[in-house]
Design a protein around this motif. Sequence first.
Motif, PDB file in Angstrom:
ATOM      1  N   VAL A  41     117.035  -4.837  19.716  1.00  0.00           N
ATOM      2  CA  VAL A  41     115.739  -4.454  20.274  1.00  0.00           C
ATOM      3  C   VAL A  41     115.017  -3.504  19.321  1.00  0.00           C
ATOM      4  N   ARG A  42     115.764  -2.549  18.773  1.00  0.00           N
ATOM      5  CA  ARG A  42     115.202  -1.585  17.825  1.00  0.00           C
ATOM      6  C   ARG A  42     114.602  -2.298  16.615  1.00  0.00           C
ATOM      7  N   ILE A  56     113.943   5.436  19.471  1.00  0.00           N
ATOM      8  CA  ILE A  56     114.126   5.859  20.867  1.00  0.00           C
ATOM      9  C   ILE A  56     114.227   4.647  21.787  1.00  0.00           C
ATOM     10  N   ILE A  57     113.357   3.655  21.584  1.00  0.00           N
ATOM     11  CA  ILE A  57     113.383   2.454  22.428  1.00  0.00           C
ATOM     12  C   ILE A  57     114.717   1.728  22.257  1.00  0.00           C
ATOM     13  N   GLY A  58     115.238   1.676  21.027  1.00  0.00           N
ATOM     14  CA  GLY A  58     116.525   1.028  20.782  1.00  0.00           C
ATOM     15  C   GLY A  58     117.663   1.712  21.500  1.00  0.00           C
ATOM     16  N   GLY A 110     112.301   6.568  26.177  1.00  0.00           N
ATOM     17  CA  GLY A 110     112.149   5.163  25.809  1.00  0.00           C
ATOM     18  C   GLY A 110     111.087   4.472  26.635  1.00  0.00           C
ATOM     19  N   PHE A 111     111.075   4.729  27.945  1.00  0.00           N
ATOM     20  CA  PHE A 111     110.048   4.128  28.799  1.00  0.00           C
ATOM     21  C   PHE A 111     108.658   4.676  28.468  1.00  0.00           C
ATOM     22  N   TYR A 112     108.612   5.942  28.072  1.00  0.00           N
ATOM     23  CA  TYR A 112     107.324   6.515  27.659  1.00  0.00           C
ATOM     24  C   TYR A 112     106.787   5.776  26.438  1.00  0.00           C
ATOM     25  N   TYR A 113     107.650   5.529  25.441  1.00  0.00           N
ATOM     26  CA  TYR A 113     107.191   4.846  24.229  1.00  0.00           C
ATOM     27  C   TYR A 113     106.901   3.376  24.484  1.00  0.00           C
ATOM     28  N   LEU A 114     107.600   2.769  25.432  1.00  0.00           N
ATOM     29  CA  LEU A 114     107.233   1.402  25.831  1.00  0.00           C
ATOM     30  C   LEU A 114     105.811   1.373  26.374  1.00  0.00           C
ATOM     31  N   ASN A 129     121.329   1.882  26.480  1.00  0.00           N
ATOM     32  CA  ASN A 129     121.786   2.483  27.744  1.00  0.00           C
ATOM     33  C   ASN A 129     121.524   1.607  28.957  1.00  0.00           C
ATOM     34  N   VAL A 130     120.645   0.625  28.823  1.00  0.00           N
ATOM     35  CA  VAL A 130     120.316  -0.198  30.005  1.00  0.00           C
ATOM     36  C   VAL A 130     120.680  -1.668  29.823  1.00  0.00           C
ATOM     37  N   LEU A 131     120.958  -2.083  28.572  1.00  0.00           N
ATOM     38  CA  LEU A 131     121.351  -3.461  28.312  1.00  0.00           C
ATOM     39  C   LEU A 131     122.819  -3.494  27.885  1.00  0.00           C
ATOM     40  N   PRO A 132     123.536  -4.575  28.191  1.00  0.00           N
ATOM     41  CA  PRO A 132     124.949  -4.664  27.797  1.00  0.00           C
ATOM     42  C   PRO A 132     125.102  -5.021  26.326  1.00  0.00           C
TER      43      PRO A 132
END
Length: 336
Positions: A99-100, A82-84, A315-319, A89-92
């Motif tokens: 990241v994943r 999910i974080i990946g 993703g922000f929740y899991y962060l 969606n937020v990084l180019p």
Amino acid sequence: MKKGYDLKFWFGIAISVFFMALMFRKIDFNKLWSALVTVDYRYILLAVVCTFVSYYLRAVRWHYLLILEKRIPLSSLYPATIIGYMANNVLPARLGEFVRAYVLAQREGLQTPTVFASLVIDRLFDGFTVMLILLFTLFTLRLPQGLSEAETVLRTGGVVTFVLYAGVVAFLFLLKRQTMRTLAWTGVLLRPFPQKLSERIIPLLGSFIGGIRMSSKGGHLAAVLVSSLSVWLFCIIPVDLVLQGFGIHLPITASMFILVLLVFAVMVPASPGFIGTYHYACFKGLSAFGIPESTAVSIALVLHGNAFFPVIMAGFYYLWRNKISLNMVRKAGDSA
């Protein structure tokens, strides 16, 4: 941030703006709003649930791709997945893949390159499954009259792409099973080219394939294949559900066709979240079935929102839950 990285970022933004302008240039915004407010959002909610099921199935497949390294629980794999996708969606430049790998490696005490190598195989299974969907769609779907020539071109392109992709998979299989012999044959094939090219490619191939380990057990391979098909089944269903939410009933092959267009669209360099390219591909795919432009744009916006906003929030929740800062995610992307 490097200058080249900045140029790629702004180039992606420009492409997104171009395609959004192309899509909206003739749209009646009153009809667009009317289509958005009349949609049955119960179908949209079901589409969101199916999207998260597809992420869970990706985590299941990842478990079997890494099983030789370590038996990793889904409680680690699913948040990292999910974080990946949130980072994509937020990084180019699709840095969410790095990241994943980074998040899982940190959590499970693995080497990041080893985890990333498993994601290369992960993407190969994705690509092969998409090619199967493409072929099945092109030989079963009947496009509206007037698009017969386009249908023939798509079929030919689909077959050629599938054959090329199958060739890549076969090459990697031989490279893994008979590494030295395959590298030797690769060297022979590269003889007509400058020697420097061969000197660079051969060591890179050897290093790459050496970092990839995958279980050859029948049960593990079956789990990877079944989960791959299931992942994409739960990517097709949301498209069909969104269409039904707008009161549009097309054969499931139409949803498969639109999904394949979306897969190719997100390969085009664009802004983070694939804004513009995703919308325009969906819009053109729907227009091929005679769906009014305003409705097609509305569906494109909702489909993108379904794939964009829920995974960002999750993703922000899991962060937060895993005590990972957004700055750490950015650094992982920059280092990649």
